[in-house]
Design a protein around this motif. Structure first.
Motif, PDB file in Angstrom:
ATOM      1  N   THR A 189       0.752  -1.285   0.060  1.00  0.00           N
ATOM      2  CA  THR A 189      -0.077  -0.325   0.226  1.00  0.00           C
ATOM      3  C   THR A 189       0.724   1.191  -0.070  1.00  0.00           C
ATOM      4  O   THR A 189       0.255   2.178  -0.030  1.00  0.00           O
ATOM      5  CB  THR A 189      -1.033  -0.040   1.132  1.00  0.00           C
ATOM      6  OG1 THR A 189      -0.033  -0.142   2.377  1.00  0.00           O
ATOM      7  CG2 THR A 189      -1.824  -1.224   1.248  1.00  0.00           C
ATOM      8  N   GLY A 190       2.298   1.190  -0.125  1.00  0.00           N
ATOM      9  CA  GLY A 190       3.036   2.241  -0.190  1.00  0.00           C
ATOM     10  C   GLY A 190       3.826   2.480  -1.328  1.00  0.00           C
ATOM     11  O   GLY A 190       3.713   1.865  -2.375  1.00  0.00           O
ATOM     12  N   ALA A 191       4.351   3.748  -1.461  1.00  0.00           N
ATOM     13  CA  ALA A 191       4.804   4.403  -2.646  1.00  0.00           C
ATOM     14  C   ALA A 191       6.255   4.730  -2.208  1.00  0.00           C
ATOM     15  O   ALA A 191       6.550   4.962  -1.037  1.00  0.00           O
ATOM     16  CB  ALA A 191       4.256   5.392  -3.112  1.00  0.00           C
ATOM     17  N   TYR A 192       7.424   4.184  -2.885  1.00  0.00           N
ATOM     18  CA  TYR A 192       8.867   4.374  -2.736  1.00  0.00           C
ATOM     19  C   TYR A 192       9.626   4.877  -3.852  1.00  0.00           C
ATOM     20  O   TYR A 192       9.085   4.860  -4.881  1.00  0.00           O
ATOM     21  CB  TYR A 192       9.361   2.864  -2.460  1.00  0.00           C
ATOM     22  CG  TYR A 192       8.951   2.320  -1.091  1.00  0.00           C
ATOM     23  CD1 TYR A 192       9.298   2.471   0.049  1.00  0.00           C
ATOM     24  CD2 TYR A 192       7.578   1.563  -1.512  1.00  0.00           C
ATOM     25  CE1 TYR A 192       8.625   2.001   1.228  1.00  0.00           C
ATOM     26  CE2 TYR A 192       6.922   1.042  -0.326  1.00  0.00           C
ATOM     27  CZ  TYR A 192       7.576   1.207   1.126  1.00  0.00           C
ATOM     28  OH  TYR A 192       6.966   0.483   2.274  1.00  0.00           O
ATOM     29  N   THR A 193      10.636   5.575  -3.567  1.00  0.00           N
ATOM     30  CA  THR A 193      11.603   6.248  -4.673  1.00  0.00           C
ATOM     31  C   THR A 193      12.874   5.591  -4.527  1.00  0.00           C
ATOM     32  O   THR A 193      13.420   5.333  -3.441  1.00  0.00           O
ATOM     33  CB  THR A 193      11.781   7.847  -4.329  1.00  0.00           C
ATOM     34  OG1 THR A 193      10.525   8.472  -4.287  1.00  0.00           O
ATOM     35  CG2 THR A 193      12.753   8.514  -5.480  1.00  0.00           C
ATOM     36  N   CYS A 194      13.530   5.261  -5.743  1.00  0.00           N
ATOM     37  CA  CYS A 194      14.647   4.628  -5.821  1.00  0.00           C
ATOM     38  C   CYS A 194      15.916   5.401  -5.387  1.00  0.00           C
ATOM     39  O   CYS A 194      16.056   6.647  -5.936  1.00  0.00           O
ATOM     40  CB  CYS A 194      14.861   4.113  -7.103  1.00  0.00           C
ATOM     41  SG  CYS A 194      16.590   3.052  -7.361  1.00  0.00           S
ATOM     42  N   ALA A 245      14.814  -2.613   2.421  1.00  0.00           N
ATOM     43  CA  ALA A 245      16.192  -2.230   1.970  1.00  0.00           C
ATOM     44  C   ALA A 245      16.255  -0.850   1.901  1.00  0.00           C
ATOM     45  O   ALA A 245      16.181   0.130   0.776  1.00  0.00           O
ATOM     46  CB  ALA A 245      16.645  -2.633   0.471  1.00  0.00           C
ATOM     47  N   PRO A 246      16.161   0.070   3.105  1.00  0.00           N
ATOM     48  CA  PRO A 246      16.238   1.452   3.435  1.00  0.00           C
ATOM     49  C   PRO A 246      17.564   2.200   2.476  1.00  0.00           C
ATOM     50  O   PRO A 246      17.832   3.238   2.215  1.00  0.00           O
ATOM     51  CB  PRO A 246      16.706   1.681   4.854  1.00  0.00           C
ATOM     52  CG  PRO A 246      16.858   0.551   5.386  1.00  0.00           C
ATOM     53  CD  PRO A 246      16.337  -0.668   4.327  1.00  0.00           C
ATOM     54  N   ALA A 247      18.805   1.428   2.343  1.00  0.00           N
ATOM     55  CA  ALA A 247      19.822   1.910   1.247  1.00  0.00           C
ATOM     56  C   ALA A 247      19.325   1.989   0.038  1.00  0.00           C
ATOM     57  O   ALA A 247      20.166   2.772  -0.635  1.00  0.00           O
ATOM     58  CB  ALA A 247      20.983   0.936   1.625  1.00  0.00           C
ATOM     59  N   LEU A 248      18.326   1.362  -0.508  1.00  0.00           N
ATOM     60  CA  LEU A 248      17.842   1.308  -1.882  1.00  0.00           C
ATOM     61  C   LEU A 248      16.784   2.305  -2.243  1.00  0.00           C
ATOM     62  O   LEU A 248      16.684   2.861  -3.368  1.00  0.00           O
ATOM     63  CB  LEU A 248      17.800  -0.023  -2.415  1.00  0.00           C
ATOM     64  CG  LEU A 248      18.971  -0.805  -2.150  1.00  0.00           C
ATOM     65  CD1 LEU A 248      18.686  -2.372  -2.825  1.00  0.00           C
ATOM     66  CD2 LEU A 248      20.221  -0.248  -2.874  1.00  0.00           C
ATOM     67  N   TRP A 249      15.815   2.244  -1.127  1.00  0.00           N
ATOM     68  CA  TRP A 249      14.619   3.010  -1.363  1.00  0.00           C
ATOM     69  C   TRP A 249      14.232   3.938  -0.191  1.00  0.00           C
ATOM     70  O   TRP A 249      14.465   3.441   1.132  1.00  0.00           O
ATOM     71  CB  TRP A 249      13.304   1.769  -1.538  1.00  0.00           C
ATOM     72  CG  TRP A 249      13.418   0.946  -2.619  1.00  0.00           C
ATOM     73  CD1 TRP A 249      14.071  -0.278  -2.695  1.00  0.00           C
ATOM     74  CD2 TRP A 249      13.179   1.154  -3.905  1.00  0.00           C
ATOM     75  NE1 TRP A 249      14.058  -0.923  -3.908  1.00  0.00           N
ATOM     76  CE2 TRP A 249      13.335  -0.111  -4.645  1.00  0.00           C
ATOM     77  CE3 TRP A 249      12.430   2.311  -4.372  1.00  0.00           C
ATOM     78  CZ2 TRP A 249      13.328  -0.153  -6.268  1.00  0.00           C
ATOM     79  CZ3 TRP A 249      12.215   2.186  -5.966  1.00  0.00           C
ATOM     80  CH2 TRP A 249      12.519   1.003  -6.493  1.00  0.00           C
ATOM     81  N   ARG A 250      13.309   5.047  -0.504  1.00  0.00           N
ATOM     82  CA  ARG A 250      13.052   5.802   0.380  1.00  0.00           C
ATOM     83  C   ARG A 250      11.508   5.876   0.357  1.00  0.00           C
ATOM     84  O   ARG A 250      10.880   5.833  -0.766  1.00  0.00           O
ATOM     85  CB  ARG A 250      13.421   7.310   0.190  1.00  0.00           C
ATOM     86  CG  ARG A 250      12.877   8.234   1.323  1.00  0.00           C
ATOM     87  CD  ARG A 250      13.351   9.742   0.889  1.00  0.00           C
ATOM     88  NE  ARG A 250      12.954  10.170  -0.343  1.00  0.00           N
ATOM     89  CZ  ARG A 250      13.323  10.483  -1.333  1.00  0.00           C
ATOM     90  NH1 ARG A 250      14.583  10.402  -1.395  1.00  0.00           N
ATOM     91  NH2 ARG A 250      12.782  11.059  -2.364  1.00  0.00           N
ATOM     92  N   ALA A 251      10.733   5.761   1.461  1.00  0.00           N
ATOM     93  CA  ALA A 251       9.194   5.661   1.308  1.00  0.00           C
ATOM     94  C   ALA A 251       8.884   7.183   0.915  1.00  0.00           C
ATOM     95  O   ALA A 251       9.348   8.288   1.485  1.00  0.00           O
ATOM     96  CB  ALA A 251       8.609   5.474   2.936  1.00  0.00           C
ATOM     97  N   GLY A 252       7.882   7.055   0.058  1.00  0.00           N
ATOM     98  CA  GLY A 252       7.181   8.481  -0.275  1.00  0.00           C
ATOM     99  C   GLY A 252       7.607   8.856  -1.881  1.00  0.00           C
ATOM    100  O   GLY A 252       8.490   8.361  -2.418  1.00  0.00           O
ATOM    101  N   GLU A 264      12.991  -5.720  -1.261  1.00  0.00           N
ATOM    102  CA  GLU A 264      11.607  -5.165  -1.352  1.00  0.00           C
ATOM    103  C   GLU A 264      11.919  -3.782  -0.551  1.00  0.00           C
ATOM    104  O   GLU A 264      12.676  -3.594   0.278  1.00  0.00           O
ATOM    105  CB  GLU A 264      10.755  -5.822  -0.607  1.00  0.00           C
ATOM    106  CG  GLU A 264      10.292  -7.449  -1.365  1.00  0.00           C
ATOM    107  CD  GLU A 264      11.285  -8.356  -0.987  1.00  0.00           C
ATOM    108  OE1 GLU A 264      12.156  -8.054  -0.267  1.00  0.00           O
ATOM    109  OE2 GLU A 264      11.049  -9.626  -1.066  1.00  0.00           O
ATOM    110  N   PRO A 265      11.312  -2.653  -1.324  1.00  0.00           N
ATOM    111  CA  PRO A 265      11.364  -1.416  -0.878  1.00  0.00           C
ATOM    112  C   PRO A 265      11.269  -1.319   0.809  1.00  0.00           C
ATOM    113  O   PRO A 265      12.242  -0.718   1.631  1.00  0.00           O
ATOM    114  CB  PRO A 265      10.338  -0.568  -1.221  1.00  0.00           C
ATOM    115  CG  PRO A 265      10.160  -1.368  -2.665  1.00  0.00           C
ATOM    116  CD  PRO A 265      10.329  -2.713  -2.409  1.00  0.00           C
ATOM    117  N   PRO A 266      10.474  -1.870   1.476  1.00  0.00           N
ATOM    118  CA  PRO A 266      10.217  -1.738   2.970  1.00  0.00           C
ATOM    119  C   PRO A 266      11.666  -2.388   3.712  1.00  0.00           C
ATOM    120  O   PRO A 266      11.959  -1.958   4.810  1.00  0.00           O
ATOM    121  CB  PRO A 266       9.005  -2.465   3.356  1.00  0.00           C
ATOM    122  CG  PRO A 266       8.314  -2.779   2.105  1.00  0.00           C
ATOM    123  CD  PRO A 266       9.200  -2.592   0.907  1.00  0.00           C
TER     124      PRO A 266
END
Length: 271
Positions: A244-249, A264-271, A260-262
């Protein structure tokens, strides 16, 4: 990680020597020195990798501490022009429970500068990388400084695709504060030697990743989710949905299970 030079090397050490020599599987090298990565090939036919039943438990975890920051830059060198301090090169391999190397493992390092201070505003002495096809990694940095209450150490997070994150710390042998730091763990000592005005260190991680003596396990399909997809090459700034979230690479990469984005915070930022 071999701390008993008088004993036979572990199967992991033998496999590490084979990797360093460029062969595909370890030969029987009983009687080589503890630092098996320096041993030349014997010319004998390599044997299949045996099960890792030699006391190599997974690398022990340690606390994250107050100075971790997500979204570190992808790089293998933490040095910048004019960086003061004693140069340090850390090399090693990442293995699973059957002593087989793990490729594509995310390693995120952070440390204090020569004065014992962490950069909490930016990303000096912070960076992440991925292990190569042979499970190897190389980090170029400086020997970290000391600050009150702690011995000299490096922080690291290690995550194999589709597996939990290991958070731990690496230590330097011969440090007086090793005897007084309540967090110090001798199992996390690097092997360190002087080299050309700097230092060279070695450490091998063992992650709690089940393996067999044959090829490693295949990827585990990620749970369902939106626009993110395994095998897709993403560029910085690309946006996806996951669940249900959106992520920016944040860093260019090809998506793998476990990143998966949630997760791997080094690869993806929420929003």
């Amino acid at each position: 990680m071999e701390r008993h030079p008088s004993r036979h090397p572990s199967r992991k050490a033998v496999l590490r020597a084979a990797l360093a020599a460029g062969v595909t599987a370890p030969a029987v090298l009983m009687g080589v020195p503890a630092l098996a990565r320096t041993v030349a090939p014997t010319g004998t036919a390599p044997e299949p990798t045996p099960a890792c039943d030699d006391g190599d438990d997974p690398t022990p975890p340690q606390m994250e501490g107050p100075y971790f920051k997500p979204n570190s830059p992808r790089r293998t060198s933490l040095l910048e022009p004019g960086t003061p301090g004693t140069r340090l090169t850390v090399t090693g391999y990442v293995f699973g429970l059957a002593c087989r190397p793990l490729s594509g493992v995310l390693l995120d390092f952070w440390q204090a500068d020569v004065n014992g201070a962490y950069d909490n505003a930016g990303f000096r002495f912070r960076g992440h990388q991925f292990t190569g096809a042979d499970g190897s990694f190389t980090l170029t940095t400086i020997v970290p400084g000391l600050y009150p209450g702690r011995t000299r150490h490096l922080h690291v997070k290690a995550q194999a695709p589709g597996r939990p994150v290991l958070t731990t710390q690496l230590y330097f042998p011969g440090e007086p504060r090793n005897n007084t730091d309540p967090l110090f763990d001798a199992r996390l000592l690097m092997t360190v030697r002087d080299a050309g005005g700097g230092s060279q260190a070695a450490f091998d991680f063992v992650l709690n990743v089940p393996q067999t003596p044959g090829p490693g396990p295949g990827p585990t399909p990620p749970p369902g989710g939106g626009g993110w997809a395994v095998g897709t090459a993403y560029r910085p700034g690309d946006r996806v949905t996951y669940g249900t979230g959106a992520y920016t690479c944040l860093q260019g990469h090809t998506a793998q299970p476990g990143w998966e984005p949630p997760k791997a915070p080094a690869l993806w930022r929420a929003g």
